[in-house]
Design an enzyme around this catalytic site. Sequence first.
Site, PDB file in Angstrom:
ATOM      1  N   GLY A   1      12.716 -11.443  -7.312  1.00  0.00           N
ATOM      2  CA  GLY A   1      13.407 -12.724  -7.196  1.00  0.00           C
ATOM      3  C   GLY A   1      14.907 -12.526  -7.232  1.00  0.00           C
ATOM      4  O   GLY A   1      15.422 -11.502  -6.796  1.00  0.00           O
ATOM      5  N   GLU A   2      15.628 -13.532  -7.727  1.00  0.00           N
ATOM      6  CA  GLU A   2      17.085 -13.503  -7.878  1.00  0.00           C
ATOM      7  C   GLU A   2      17.839 -13.623  -6.565  1.00  0.00           C
ATOM      8  O   GLU A   2      19.053 -13.731  -6.548  1.00  0.00           O
ATOM      9  CB  GLU A   2      17.575 -12.207  -8.560  1.00  0.00           C
ATOM     10  CG  GLU A   2      16.997 -11.890  -9.907  1.00  0.00           C
ATOM     11  CD  GLU A   2      17.545 -10.590 -10.479  1.00  0.00           C
ATOM     12  OE1 GLU A   2      18.368  -9.923  -9.803  1.00  0.00           O
ATOM     13  OE2 GLU A   2      17.141 -10.225 -11.592  1.00  0.00           O
ATOM     14  N   GLY A   3      17.160 -13.523  -5.425  1.00  0.00           N
ATOM     15  CA  GLY A   3      17.856 -13.362  -4.158  1.00  0.00           C
ATOM     16  C   GLY A   3      17.998 -11.905  -3.780  1.00  0.00           C
ATOM     17  O   GLY A   3      18.675 -11.577  -2.801  1.00  0.00           O
TER      18      GLY A   3
END
Length: 353
Positions: A319-321
């Site tokens: 996740g997180e980008g």
Amino acid sequence: MFQSFQIQAPSSALDVDLQHKIDTKTKPPGSLGSLEKIAFQLGRIQGKTIPDVSRAKMIVFAADHGVVDQGISLFPQEVTPQMVMNFLMGGAAVSVFCQQHNVPLRVVDVGVKVDLDDHPLLAKRKVAYASQDFSQTAAMTSEQVAMALQAGVEEVDQAIAEGNQLLMFGEMGIGNTCVSSCMMSALLGDDATLTAGRGTGLDDHGVSHKANIIQQSLLRAEQETGQCMADWSPQTLAEQVGGFEILAMAGAMLQAAKQQTAFVVDGFICSVALLFAHKVSPQVKAYAMFAHQSNEQAHQRLLEFLNAEPILSLDLRLGEGSGAILSYPLIQSACVFMAQMASFESAGLSDQT
């Protein structure tokens, strides 16, 4: 709020010119594979035969979720603000990859459970101190839905005003894979046993428990609304089982598309945000680029439903980008070959076989 997202499909006026430019580069037709599709999509969106993504921005939305009280995550909610600070201090994966590629990072607090200290990279747009536990009651009010969407809209408007040609979105929030799985089940009608995944590392028992909580939550919401979830409007779905950061991302995606700006979808959670945005306005998908297929079990199903072709497949599930920023150099390469690669004519080569 949802009525404001009037999105036009990208113009097809340059389709012939774009395809001609791609096909007459010094290579066999189609030999650059997905890069050619990326170049064509970007050219269409930007309305020019030499697309440009030299100015890009990463926006990470962060929030907490009341359903964590049901034990659906290995990590406590205290990790959300800790990770937000890690982003801001440059220590997270998305932070170092953004630094590597000279992409500015902005972190948006739309619902972290505690107050965060001021920081140049932090936008304070808190809707509430976490959503409600949707296994017990609606996740949020109608006013909070509007606030979360507006946070995404305003961040995109600011980013485009700064001159950014490509936007990338990420998220942070302990419990948000559970929220995303619940939203996906509501949107597609899939059983929770198919949408619930391991998230931050749950074992089989943990995944089963998460699926049970999702099923209970959807049943509670159907009883409370008096409607089958298949009949829910986007507003009802958001109120009942939404997450602040997921709705903020959806608002950001819808506004980017409205502003005819390409954006990159990260992994499972971001894809659920796009799925929700797609329910609001199907045209949004034309502006989306899919970074990767994550390791979450439901992501492949979601990508297939959206008829999406992810750029990468690296077994990611962070996740997180992080996947979005990892795909950025390839998106840049698609623009570079359009701008700099010789054509048969300019190189004085025959294109006859």
